[in-house]
Design a protein around this motif. Structure first.
Motif, PDB file in Angstrom:
ATOM      1  N   GLU A 114       0.839  -1.203   0.000  1.00 41.62           N
ATOM      2  CA  GLU A 114       0.000   0.000   0.000  1.00 41.62           C
ATOM      3  C   GLU A 114       0.874   1.253   0.000  1.00 41.62           C
ATOM      4  OE1 GLU A 114      -3.121   2.070   3.030  1.00 41.62           O
ATOM      5  OE2 GLU A 114      -3.360  -0.086   2.688  1.00 41.62           O
ATOM      6  N   ARG A 148       3.834   1.620  -1.296  1.00 44.73           N
ATOM      7  CA  ARG A 148       4.433   1.821  -2.628  1.00 44.73           C
ATOM      8  C   ARG A 148       3.501   2.661  -3.491  1.00 44.73           C
ATOM      9  NH1 ARG A 148       4.513  -3.232  -5.002  1.00 44.73           N
ATOM     10  NH2 ARG A 148       5.921  -3.767  -3.307  1.00 44.73           N
ATOM     11  N   THR A 149       2.226   2.314  -3.486  1.00 38.90           N
ATOM     12  CA  THR A 149       1.247   3.070  -4.274  1.00 38.90           C
ATOM     13  C   THR A 149       1.144   4.509  -3.775  1.00 38.90           C
ATOM     14  OG1 THR A 149      -0.011   1.051  -4.680  1.00 38.90           O
ATOM     15  CG2 THR A 149      -1.158   3.132  -5.018  1.00 38.90           C
TER      16      THR A 149
END
Length: 123
Positions: free
Chosen positions: A80, A82-83
């Motif tokens: 999560e 990373r996004t």
């Protein structure tokens, strides 16, 4: 616990520039749930017969290997994050052009992996 590990080839004369980038990145990763970031600079890396840290990143003359890792509560948090981090405006303003040309290392030769905890102890 989930660990992301990195091997990065960095020009020897870019140690402080790399540290600056790592510190800026930590400020962002921490905001997305990272619990710890460790950056280490090559001090005693031997050449292996078949493979080694240097070969893994195609180390060139005048470069050092950085071995680093980030500790996350779990893989879901890391995924999560990373996004979220890629959409974070600081990622566009803190590190130069999106092509990575201002970074103090060659990102194309960076090795990245995610790992589940197998064993963890300390004295």
């Amino acid at each position: 616990m989930y660990v992301q590990g990195f091997l990065v080839p960095v020009p020897s004369d870019s140690k402080e520039a790399y540290r600056t980038v790592a510190e800026k990145f930590w400020a962002i990763a921490r905001d997305y749930g990272c619990q710890r970031q460790v950056e280490t600079w090559e001090a005693d890396v031997k050449d292996g017969q078949y493979t080694d840290f240097r070969k893994a990143v195609d180390l060139q003359p005048g470069e050092k290997v950085v071995f680093s890792w980030m500790i996350w509560p779990d893989r879901a948090t890391a995924d999560e994050a990373r996004t979220g981090m890629m959409a974070d405006p600081r990622m566009k303003t803190e590190f130069g052009p999106p092509d990575g040309s201002a970074m103090p290392f060659d990102g194309k030769r960076m090795v990245i992996g995610g790992f589940d905890l197998l064993f963890d102890t300390q004295a």
